[in-house]
Write a protein that holds these residues in place. Structure first.
Motif, PDB file in Angstrom:
ATOM      1  N   SER A 124      68.754  47.478  54.153  1.00 39.30           N
ATOM      2  CA  SER A 124      67.426  48.110  54.172  1.00 39.30           C
ATOM      3  C   SER A 124      66.940  48.121  55.619  1.00 39.30           C
ATOM      4  O   SER A 124      66.105  47.314  56.003  1.00 39.30           O
ATOM      5  CB  SER A 124      66.435  47.358  53.282  1.00 39.30           C
ATOM      6  OG  SER A 124      66.246  46.056  53.757  1.00 39.30           O
ATOM      7  N   CYS A 130      65.053  50.204  57.286  1.00 41.01           N
ATOM      8  CA  CYS A 130      63.642  50.548  57.541  1.00 41.01           C
ATOM      9  C   CYS A 130      62.698  49.596  56.828  1.00 41.01           C
ATOM     10  O   CYS A 130      61.490  49.790  56.840  1.00 41.01           O
ATOM     11  CB  CYS A 130      63.359  51.992  57.146  1.00 41.01           C
ATOM     12  SG  CYS A 130      63.271  52.234  55.368  1.00 41.01           S
ATOM     13  N   ARG A 151      60.796  51.303  53.546  1.00 40.54           N
ATOM     14  CA  ARG A 151      59.780  52.340  53.721  1.00 40.54           C
ATOM     15  C   ARG A 151      60.273  53.720  53.288  1.00 40.54           C
ATOM     16  O   ARG A 151      59.597  54.715  53.493  1.00 40.54           O
ATOM     17  CB  ARG A 151      59.333  52.393  55.176  1.00 40.54           C
ATOM     18  CG  ARG A 151      58.575  51.160  55.601  1.00 40.54           C
ATOM     19  CD  ARG A 151      58.074  51.292  57.032  1.00 40.54           C
ATOM     20  NE  ARG A 151      57.356  50.104  57.432  1.00 40.54           N
ATOM     21  CZ  ARG A 151      57.950  48.992  57.856  1.00 40.54           C
ATOM     22  NH1 ARG A 151      59.256  48.941  57.931  1.00 40.54           N
ATOM     23  NH2 ARG A 151      57.237  47.937  58.199  1.00 40.54           N
ATOM     24  N   ARG A 203      62.795  55.501  54.535  1.00 43.88           N
ATOM     25  CA  ARG A 203      63.108  56.397  55.648  1.00 43.88           C
ATOM     26  C   ARG A 203      64.579  56.375  56.042  1.00 43.88           C
ATOM     27  O   ARG A 203      65.116  57.362  56.504  1.00 43.88           O
ATOM     28  CB  ARG A 203      62.297  55.999  56.874  1.00 43.88           C
ATOM     29  CG  ARG A 203      60.822  56.236  56.673  1.00 43.88           C
ATOM     30  CD  ARG A 203      60.067  55.903  57.929  1.00 43.88           C
ATOM     31  NE  ARG A 203      58.659  55.792  57.643  1.00 43.88           N
ATOM     32  CZ  ARG A 203      57.831  54.994  58.271  1.00 43.88           C
ATOM     33  NH1 ARG A 203      58.289  54.224  59.230  1.00 43.88           N
ATOM     34  NH2 ARG A 203      56.557  54.958  57.962  1.00 43.88           N
ATOM     35  N   ASP A 247      59.005  62.175  49.233  1.00 42.68           N
ATOM     36  CA  ASP A 247      59.638  61.510  50.385  1.00 42.68           C
ATOM     37  C   ASP A 247      61.070  61.117  50.069  1.00 42.68           C
ATOM     38  O   ASP A 247      61.974  61.308  50.869  1.00 42.68           O
ATOM     39  CB  ASP A 247      58.847  60.255  50.780  1.00 42.68           C
ATOM     40  CG  ASP A 247      57.496  60.632  51.346  1.00 42.68           C
ATOM     41  OD1 ASP A 247      57.327  61.817  51.714  1.00 42.68           O
ATOM     42  OD2 ASP A 247      56.617  59.750  51.392  1.00 42.68           O
ATOM     43  N   GLU A 248      61.257  60.526  48.873  1.00 46.69           N
ATOM     44  CA  GLU A 248      62.611  60.100  48.506  1.00 46.69           C
ATOM     45  C   GLU A 248      63.545  61.301  48.419  1.00 46.69           C
ATOM     46  O   GLU A 248      64.671  61.271  48.922  1.00 46.69           O
ATOM     47  CB  GLU A 248      62.586  59.363  47.159  1.00 46.69           C
ATOM     48  CG  GLU A 248      63.952  58.775  46.810  1.00 46.69           C
ATOM     49  CD  GLU A 248      64.016  58.183  45.411  1.00 46.69           C
ATOM     50  OE1 GLU A 248      62.989  58.170  44.706  1.00 46.69           O
ATOM     51  OE2 GLU A 248      65.116  57.747  45.019  1.00 46.69           O
ATOM     52  N   CYS A 255      64.697  51.195  47.386  1.00 50.02           N
ATOM     53  CA  CYS A 255      63.347  50.734  47.728  1.00 50.02           C
ATOM     54  C   CYS A 255      62.274  51.616  47.092  1.00 50.02           C
ATOM     55  O   CYS A 255      61.102  51.255  47.103  1.00 50.02           O
ATOM     56  CB  CYS A 255      63.159  50.690  49.243  1.00 50.02           C
ATOM     57  SG  CYS A 255      63.218  52.308  50.013  1.00 50.02           S
ATOM     58  N   GLN A 256      62.666  52.749  46.543  1.00 52.75           N
ATOM     59  CA  GLN A 256      61.670  53.681  46.032  1.00 52.75           C
ATOM     60  C   GLN A 256      61.599  53.734  44.514  1.00 52.75           C
ATOM     61  O   GLN A 256      60.597  54.164  43.955  1.00 52.75           O
ATOM     62  CB  GLN A 256      61.952  55.094  46.571  1.00 52.75           C
ATOM     63  CG  GLN A 256      61.872  55.201  48.073  1.00 52.75           C
ATOM     64  CD  GLN A 256      60.504  54.817  48.602  1.00 52.75           C
ATOM     65  OE1 GLN A 256      59.485  55.373  48.199  1.00 52.75           O
ATOM     66  NE2 GLN A 256      60.449  53.840  49.502  1.00 52.75           N
TER      67      GLN A 256
END
Ligand code: FES
Length: 546
Positions: free
Chosen positions: A269, A271, A274, A276, A297-298, A315-316
């Protein structure tokens, strides 16, 4: 506290081995210690805490499946209160409420002479309480460094202590049985005991009955509360399964990345979650149909890296049902691993052209040279071959000793790949002539190479471990290309190319007649064209660069 109480009580029983009178004298000391307001409160509190802890353990447990030892400890902890209820109510209860003096003579007459079955029950209760305490102490003390030294002695004591107590009680029982023939002794004892009268007996019976009911209600209530708790918990939990067989039970609403971190599972991970870098991405399996679609965003990040439809950012996503996940990048992945990468990196079946190149008689050549010279010559050779591959639009797969493996058509179609491979073979042969001319002073004899080219379906993907990972291809077509390269030795040729490649490339090699050759590991023969010099290949229009 409870163990000390039980131990001192048993010690008091053991005095019966000497005599009933000694036992009674010991009882005076025992009561002085245990039946005063302070110790009574401490003892009752200890009992309640101990029983409460057993119930709490049952309430907290995720499963009632457990090792036998653990189950026995819990069952013993639950069994002791009802087993001892009669004894406690008949002695301490009647003493406190009706002034009965619970002499040993009174207890022994009651459960040795008049109610031997009750005596047996008390014996069982005594043994359960004692060994329950011993097991508890054993598991508490066994990690202490000094324990192994004294463990044997303590074990002997653990066996002898209740044995002496039971001998003492039996001895007192026999003495009382004899003494009961003495009416004077009997009258004196009855007077000393002072009851219980009818009201006392009714109270004791009701208290015993109520204690059984009370314990049963408490137990059922705890089990019911546990069931409610587990049902509510199950409704708010889900299972995340990882490829190594690890299954995490996590609460709904937690992201996969958070779940991995909580469980100490290494997860890339860069970022920091986040959304990104894309390094946390995972392939989702069973349960993916319940996942909400990627947010804006994802979706943008997944598109940027060309992720397949079953790839999501750990993370999303916050799963709401059980889910199987496979982290795709090593935990030590760097930011560059999140850059856009072709979709085939995740693994796919593709039709491509595969080339193997090898130096003929390299071992003999290397034996006559200093290591430094060998490295120098090899690097010149690799540079020449690598340049030819890349300029033709191919991808260098790997250098194996003095051999080269290259893939063509990774970003295009197989026909394009076959044309590129033939262009590369022609360029290699031409460049090799230049290289040999340049290294004339350094070489005893000119470098000769063998080239094998074949095309077909292969599995392409990023393979390897940790830092040693690269995109490569595996499959029957790869093996065949390797065998064609080896076949140059038999033909004393420079290029063996399968008819498959020539047809797909739409190149006329009719001046090099087709030959059928057998390939180790393949049932059917392979039709090939054999060229003693790859520069004799016709000029082909340049293919698109990879
Ligand atoms: S941690 Fe960077 S995108 Fe998930």
């Amino acid at each position: 506290m409870l163990f000390v109480f039980v131990a001192s009580h048993l010690l008091n029983h053991a005095l019966g081995i000497i005599s009933l009178a000694t036992m009674e004298a010991g009882r005076e000391v025992f009561l002085a210690v245990w039946r005063n307001p302070v110790s009574s409160i401490v003892l009752i509190a200890s009992l309640l805490i101990h029983f409460g802890l057993v119930l709490y353990t049952m309430f907290r447990r995720r499963t009632l499946r457990m090792p036998v030892r653990e189950a026995l400890q819990i069952v013993a902890g639950l069994a002791i209160p009802p087993l001892l209820a009669v004894h406690v109510i008949g002695t301490w209860g009647l003493n406190q409420n009706f002034g009965v003096t619970d002499l040993y003579a009174y207890v022994v007459m009651a459960i040795w002479v008049f109610e031997p079955v009750e005596g047996l029950k008390q014996t069982i209760a005594l043994l359960i309480a004692w060994f329950h305490g011993c097991v508890g102490l054993h598991y508490w003390l066994k990690l202490k460094p000094w324990y192994p030294k004294v463990g044997g002695t303590l074990f002997a004591l653990a066996m002898l202590w209740p044995a002496f107590a039971l001998f003492g009680f039996a001895s007192a029982g026999r003495e009382v049985t004899i003494l009961m023939h003495d009416q004077e002794w009997l009258d004196a004892v009855r007077a000393a005991i002072g009851g219980p009268d009818e009201a006392g007996v009714s109270w004791a019976l009701a208290a015993i009955r109520n204690s059984y009911w009370g314990l049963a209600v408490i137990l059922v209530a705890v089990l019911a509360l546990r069931w409610i708790r587990m049902t509510m918990r199950r409704a708010s939990e889900l299972t995340l399964s990882y490829p190594d067989g690890c299954a995490l039970t996590v609460r709904r609403g937690i992201s996969i990345l958070e779940a991995s971190r909580d469980a100490g599972i290494p997860h890339a991970s860069v970022c920091g979650g986040r959304g990104r870098c894309s390094t946390c991405r995972v392939r989702v399996g069973n349960g993916k149909e319940h996942l909400p679609p990627p947010g804006e965003d994802e979706a943008r990040v997944l598109k940027r890296v060309g992720a397949a439809a079953n790839v999501r950012l750990a993370c999303q996503i916050r799963p709401i049902n059980d889910l199987t996940v496979t982290p795709l990048l090593p935990a030590a992945a760097q930011a560059s691993d999140g850059h856009a990468r072709p979709a085939f990196i995740e693994g796919s079946e593709r039709e491509i052209a595969i080339m193997f190149v090898d130096i003929r008689a390299f071992t003999q050549m290397a034996e006559k040279k200093l290591p430094y010279d060998t490295v120098f010559v090899l690097n010149q050779y690799f540079r020449t071959m690598g340049t030819a591959v890349e300029e033709a639009g191919g991808r260098l797969d790997k250098f194996i000793g003095d051999g080269v493996m290259a893939l063509f058509g990774m970003d295009g179609d197989a026909a394009e790949g076959c044309r590129s491979a033939l262009i590369a073979a022609r360029a290699m042969s031409a460049s090799l002539q230049d290289l040999n001319a340049n290294l004339k002073e350094d070489l005893d004899e000119a470098i000769r190479i063998g080239i094998g080219i074949h095309a077909g379906p292969v599995i392409v993907g990023e393979m390897g471990y940790a830092a040693v990972r690269s995109v490569t291809a595996v499959g029957d077509a790869v093996n065949t290309a390797s065998r064609l390269e080896t076949a140059n030795k038999d033909f004393k040729s420079q290029l063996v190319v399968s008819a498959e490649v020539v047809e797909r490339a739409a190149v006329d090699l009719s001046q090099f007649p087709l030959q059928e050759i057998s390939i180790r590991g393949r049932d059917e023969q392979v039709a090939v064209h054999v060229l003693d010099d790859a520069t004799k290949l016709p000029e082909i229009a340049a293919a698109k660069a990879a």
